[in-house]
Design a protein around this motif. Structure first.
Motif, PDB file in Angstrom:
ATOM      1  N   ASP A  74       0.833  -1.199   0.000  1.00  0.00           N
ATOM      2  CA  ASP A  74       0.000   0.000   0.000  1.00  0.00           C
ATOM      3  C   ASP A  74       0.870   1.252   0.000  1.00  0.00           C
ATOM      4  OD1 ASP A  74      -2.583  -1.279   0.082  1.00  0.00           O
ATOM      5  OD2 ASP A  74      -2.075  -1.871   2.118  1.00  0.00           O
ATOM      6  N   TYR A  75       1.957   1.235   0.748  1.00  0.00           N
ATOM      7  CA  TYR A  75       2.901   2.345   0.776  1.00  0.00           C
ATOM      8  C   TYR A  75       3.450   2.632  -0.626  1.00  0.00           C
ATOM      9  CZ  TYR A  75       7.349   4.751   1.546  1.00  0.00           C
ATOM     10  OH  TYR A  75       8.402   5.625   1.478  1.00  0.00           O
ATOM     11  N   MET A  76       3.728   1.573  -1.374  1.00  0.00           N
ATOM     12  CA  MET A  76       4.263   1.715  -2.739  1.00  0.00           C
ATOM     13  C   MET A  76       3.309   2.496  -3.647  1.00  0.00           C
ATOM     14  SD  MET A  76       7.278   0.016  -3.225  1.00  0.00           S
ATOM     15  CE  MET A  76       7.252  -0.392  -4.945  1.00  0.00           C
ATOM     16  N   VAL A  77       2.010   2.427  -3.390  1.00  0.00           N
ATOM     17  CA  VAL A  77       1.031   3.113  -4.232  1.00  0.00           C
ATOM     18  C   VAL A  77       1.298   4.617  -4.251  1.00  0.00           C
ATOM     19  CG1 VAL A  77      -1.417   3.704  -4.465  1.00  0.00           C
ATOM     20  CG2 VAL A  77      -0.740   1.343  -3.952  1.00  0.00           C
ATOM     21  N   TRP A  78       1.574   5.201  -3.095  1.00  0.00           N
ATOM     22  CA  TRP A  78       1.832   6.647  -3.091  1.00  0.00           C
ATOM     23  C   TRP A  78       3.307   6.989  -3.147  1.00  0.00           C
ATOM     24  CZ3 TRP A  78       0.020   4.531   1.622  1.00  0.00           C
ATOM     25  CH2 TRP A  78       0.842   4.665   2.713  1.00  0.00           C
ATOM     26  N   CYS A 112       7.533  16.517  -0.762  1.00  0.00           N
ATOM     27  CA  CYS A 112       8.089  15.745   0.358  1.00  0.00           C
ATOM     28  C   CYS A 112       9.612  15.840   0.361  1.00  0.00           C
ATOM     29  CB  CYS A 112       7.655  14.290   0.255  1.00  0.00           C
ATOM     30  SG  CYS A 112       5.871  14.061   0.390  1.00  0.00           S
ATOM     31  N   SER A 113      10.213  15.517   1.486  1.00  0.00           N
ATOM     32  CA  SER A 113      11.673  15.572   1.593  1.00  0.00           C
ATOM     33  C   SER A 113      12.332  14.358   0.951  1.00  0.00           C
ATOM     34  CB  SER A 113      12.091  15.685   3.058  1.00  0.00           C
ATOM     35  OG  SER A 113      11.599  14.584   3.792  1.00  0.00           O
ATOM     36  N   TRP A 114      11.550  13.328   0.626  1.00  0.00           N
ATOM     37  CA  TRP A 114      12.093  12.107   0.043  1.00  0.00           C
ATOM     38  C   TRP A 114      11.783  12.027  -1.449  1.00  0.00           C
ATOM     39  CZ3 TRP A 114       7.581   9.791  -1.489  1.00  0.00           C
ATOM     40  CH2 TRP A 114       6.447  10.014  -0.702  1.00  0.00           C
ATOM     41  N   GLU A 115      12.624  11.301  -2.139  1.00  0.00           N
ATOM     42  CA  GLU A 115      12.439  11.040  -3.571  1.00  0.00           C
ATOM     43  C   GLU A 115      11.442   9.888  -3.729  1.00  0.00           C
ATOM     44  OE1 GLU A 115      13.744  12.625  -6.184  1.00  0.00           O
ATOM     45  OE2 GLU A 115      14.910  14.009  -4.954  1.00  0.00           O
ATOM     46  N   PRO A 116      10.761   9.817  -4.863  1.00  0.00           N
ATOM     47  CA  PRO A 116       9.861   8.678  -5.087  1.00  0.00           C
ATOM     48  C   PRO A 116      10.612   7.356  -4.975  1.00  0.00           C
ATOM     49  CG  PRO A 116       9.523  10.342  -6.778  1.00  0.00           C
ATOM     50  CD  PRO A 116      10.737  10.754  -5.981  1.00  0.00           C
ATOM     51  N   CYS A 117       9.954   6.394  -4.411  1.00  0.00           N
ATOM     52  CA  CYS A 117      10.511   5.059  -4.215  1.00  0.00           C
ATOM     53  C   CYS A 117      10.578   4.353  -5.574  1.00  0.00           C
ATOM     54  CB  CYS A 117       9.583   4.329  -3.267  1.00  0.00           C
ATOM     55  SG  CYS A 117      10.247   2.848  -2.591  1.00  0.00           S
ATOM     56  N   THR A 118      11.638   3.606  -5.812  1.00  0.00           N
ATOM     57  CA  THR A 118      11.801   2.962  -7.114  1.00  0.00           C
ATOM     58  C   THR A 118      11.691   1.438  -7.079  1.00  0.00           C
ATOM     59  OG1 THR A 118      14.198   2.947  -6.856  1.00  0.00           O
ATOM     60  CG2 THR A 118      13.239   4.840  -8.002  1.00  0.00           C
ATOM     61  N   SER A 119      11.643   0.838  -5.888  1.00  0.00           N
ATOM     62  CA  SER A 119      11.537  -0.620  -5.815  1.00  0.00           C
ATOM     63  C   SER A 119      10.919  -1.036  -4.478  1.00  0.00           C
ATOM     64  CB  SER A 119      12.919  -1.272  -5.948  1.00  0.00           C
ATOM     65  OG  SER A 119      13.684  -1.033  -4.778  1.00  0.00           O
ATOM     66  N   ARG A 120      10.428  -2.249  -4.456  1.00  0.00           N
ATOM     67  CA  ARG A 120       9.857  -2.796  -3.216  1.00  0.00           C
ATOM     68  C   ARG A 120      10.935  -2.907  -2.141  1.00  0.00           C
ATOM     69  NH1 ARG A 120       7.754  -7.302  -0.416  1.00  0.00           N
ATOM     70  NH2 ARG A 120       5.525  -7.055  -0.011  1.00  0.00           N
ATOM     71  N   ASP A 121      12.152  -3.315  -2.529  1.00  0.00           N
ATOM     72  CA  ASP A 121      13.245  -3.414  -1.558  1.00  0.00           C
ATOM     73  C   ASP A 121      13.563  -2.054  -0.937  1.00  0.00           C
ATOM     74  OD1 ASP A 121      13.497  -6.139  -1.893  1.00  0.00           O
ATOM     75  OD2 ASP A 121      15.156  -5.987  -3.331  1.00  0.00           O
ATOM     76  N   GLU A 122      13.541  -1.015  -1.777  1.00  0.00           N
ATOM     77  CA  GLU A 122      13.779   0.337  -1.275  1.00  0.00           C
ATOM     78  C   GLU A 122      12.669   0.747  -0.300  1.00  0.00           C
ATOM     79  OE1 GLU A 122      13.898   4.854  -3.080  1.00  0.00           O
ATOM     80  OE2 GLU A 122      14.488   3.204  -4.400  1.00  0.00           O
ATOM     81  N   ILE A 124      10.677   1.853   5.182  1.00  0.00           N
ATOM     82  CA  ILE A 124       9.743   1.568   6.274  1.00  0.00           C
ATOM     83  C   ILE A 124      10.499   1.068   7.496  1.00  0.00           C
ATOM     84  CG2 ILE A 124       7.856   0.055   7.030  1.00  0.00           C
ATOM     85  CD1 ILE A 124       6.743   0.285   4.146  1.00  0.00           C
ATOM     86  N   THR A 125      11.439   0.172   7.285  1.00  0.00           N
ATOM     87  CA  THR A 125      12.209  -0.388   8.398  1.00  0.00           C
ATOM     88  C   THR A 125      13.066   0.671   9.086  1.00  0.00           C
ATOM     89  OG1 THR A 125      12.276  -2.539   7.305  1.00  0.00           O
ATOM     90  CG2 THR A 125      13.912  -2.143   9.034  1.00  0.00           C
ATOM     91  N   ASP A 126      13.773   1.480   8.293  1.00  0.00           N
ATOM     92  CA  ASP A 126      14.722   2.438   8.854  1.00  0.00           C
ATOM     93  C   ASP A 126      14.089   3.746   9.328  1.00  0.00           C
ATOM     94  OD1 ASP A 126      16.610   0.558   8.156  1.00  0.00           O
ATOM     95  OD2 ASP A 126      17.448   1.719   6.489  1.00  0.00           O
TER      96      ASP A 126
END
Length: 184
Positions: free
Chosen positions: A33-37, A47-57, A62-64
């Protein structure tokens, strides 16, 4: 290995009237669900973060960053699936900053306004040391400015050349809400 988010975040669940949204700690199982946005450039624009490019990322983020955050909640629909998140960040001992992100398909439907209203109504009780809740919004993020105004935040002014966002110096609008202010 999945981490139990309750170890780092209290399991406080805030629920409004049935049928709209609820807030709960995010878990690693929310990754899809997080990957959707998080993969959508329009969502990450302010946002301060760049768009996520992979599930591993996404799992690493999420973990860190999410599971270790002291106050971050998933914004969930009635089926408990997250459509975004809202967080409180420390500025100093008496000031906190509120931030939020929502999947694009839910923009303009009142979900962000409802989440900000829920958190603003409860955060001064949960953290009584707070004397001021702030929000810094990019001058071009008109939608987010409207969300804060609908909730009752005071627009204090434009902080010129306030932040570097992705290599660009940006003006930000400062909003605040005090414990004595009235929610709209």
């Amino acid at each position: 290995m999945e981490t139990d988010s309750n170890e780092t975040q209290p399991a406080v669940v805030v629920s409004p009237a049935p049928g709209r949204i609820s807030l709960r700690p995010m878990t690693l199982s929310d990754v899809d669900d997080y990957m959707v946005w998080a993969t959508y450039a329009k969502v990450a624009r302010f946002c301060s973060w760049e768009p996520c490019t992979s599930r591993d990322e996404a799992i690493k983020y999420i973990t860190d960053s999410v599971l270790t955050h002291p106050w971050l909640r998933a914004i969930c629909l009635e089926d408990d699936r997250p459509i975004g998140y809202i967080l409180i960040m420390a500025v100093d001992d008496i000031r906190k900053e509120i931030g939020y992100v929502l999947a694009r398909k839910y923009w303009g439907k009142g979900f962000a306004t409802e989440a900000v209203r829920l958190v603003t109504a409860e955060i001064f009780k949960e953290l009584p040391e707070i004397q001021r809740l702030e929000a810094l919004v990019d001058v071009d993020n008109v939608g987010s400015q409207k969300v804060l105004e609908k909730v009752g935040f005071t627009r204090e002014g434009v902080m010129r050349n306030f932040i570097i966002m992705r290599g660009s110096v940006r003006d930000m609008v400062m909003f605040s809400f005090l414990p004595s202010d009235t929610l709209k």
